[in-house]
Design an enzyme around this catalytic site. Sequence first.
Site, mmCIF file in Angstrom:
data_model
loop_
_atom_site.group_PDB
_atom_site.id
_atom_site.type_symbol
_atom_site.label_atom_id
_atom_site.label_comp_id
_atom_site.label_asym_id
_atom_site.label_seq_id
_atom_site.Cartn_x
_atom_site.Cartn_y
_atom_site.Cartn_z
ATOM 1 N N HIS A 1 5.085 -4.462 -2.481
ATOM 2 C CA HIS A 1 5.897 -3.999 -1.357
ATOM 3 C C HIS A 1 5.182 -4.317 -0.061
ATOM 4 C CE1 HIS A 1 3.454 -0.724 -3.001
ATOM 5 N NE2 HIS A 1 3.322 -0.260 -1.764
ATOM 6 N N HIS B 1 4.832 -3.520 3.784
ATOM 7 C CA HIS B 1 5.123 -2.508 4.807
ATOM 8 C C HIS B 1 5.392 -3.217 6.138
ATOM 9 C CE1 HIS B 1 3.355 1.074 2.622
ATOM 10 N NE2 HIS B 1 2.676 0.116 1.999
HETATM 11 P P1 AMP Z 1 1.383 1.984 -1.025
HETATM 12 O O1 AMP Z 1 0.390 3.044 -0.692
HETATM 13 O O2 AMP Z 1 1.158 0.692 -0.296
HETATM 14 O O3 AMP Z 1 1.521 1.789 -2.515
HETATM 15 O O4 AMP Z 1 2.762 2.514 -0.455
HETATM 16 C C1 AMP Z 1 3.742 3.135 -1.211
HETATM 17 C C2 AMP Z 1 4.742 3.650 -0.219
HETATM 18 O O5 AMP Z 1 5.922 3.982 -0.920
HETATM 19 C C3 AMP Z 1 4.296 4.909 0.509
HETATM 20 O O6 AMP Z 1 4.294 4.657 1.911
HETATM 21 C C4 AMP Z 1 5.337 5.958 0.105
HETATM 22 O O7 AMP Z 1 5.678 6.819 1.165
HETATM 23 C C5 AMP Z 1 6.505 5.070 -0.285
HETATM 24 N N1 AMP Z 1 7.447 5.673 -1.246
HETATM 25 C C6 AMP Z 1 7.154 6.325 -2.389
HETATM 26 N N2 AMP Z 1 8.277 6.705 -3.029
HETATM 27 C C7 AMP Z 1 9.307 6.272 -2.248
HETATM 28 C C8 AMP Z 1 10.724 6.366 -2.358
HETATM 29 N N3 AMP Z 1 11.325 6.976 -3.399
HETATM 30 N N4 AMP Z 1 11.482 5.813 -1.377
HETATM 31 C C9 AMP Z 1 10.891 5.198 -0.321
HETATM 32 N N5 AMP Z 1 9.566 5.069 -0.178
HETATM 33 C C10 AMP Z 1 8.775 5.609 -1.119
#
Ligand code: AMP
Length: 150
Positions: free
Chosen positions: A98, A100
């Site tokens: 993902h 950001h």
């Molecule tokens: P990372 O730390 O790069 O793995 O980021 C994962 C991101 O996913 C975090 O910023 C979370 O807030 C986001 N996240 C987790 N669950 C969801 C969800 N159901 N919908 C949208 N974002 C999410």
Amino acid sequence: MDCIFCRIVRAEIPAEVVARTDDVVAFLDVQPLADGHVLVVPLAHEACVEDLEPAQADALFRVVRLLAGPVREAVDGAGTTIGVNNGTATGQTIPHVHVHIVPRWQNDGAGSVHTIFPRKAYRDVKEVGTLIRAAVAEASSGIDVGRGAD
Ligand code: AMP
Ligand code: ZN
């Protein structure tokens, strides 16, 4: 498969989707670091950028490029920080690639990407350059590795 991003891709759980293509979905982060914090994910469940097929990576970063301007403009941002936690050691919490996209403003209190590192590099830059050129050549990626600075 109960990967949360796969479930969003399949529309099994709600998400604030802002863009969708045949290869990619973009949606708002549920715990935004700033207004307009978007996550861009490939449909394919792969943990790291290097695990993606070239076409999947092309599609992903094409959408990132496409969204960067509109996401910033929608919230009157002055810029965006675009980043990937690539592997669990980096703090990646969901093992599905993902990207950001986080809108930024002057003096918003957040730092640049430099601020996440304590600047611990021990090896000679030329030596590291040689190692990386060799690894890139080994990967037969068709990328011209050049010859370094000298
Ligand atoms: P990372 O730390 O790069 O793995 O980021 C994962 C991101 O996913 C975090 O910023 C979370 O807030 C986001 N996240 C987790 N669950 C969801 C969800 N159901 N919908 C949208 N974002 C999410
Ligand atoms: Zn997944």
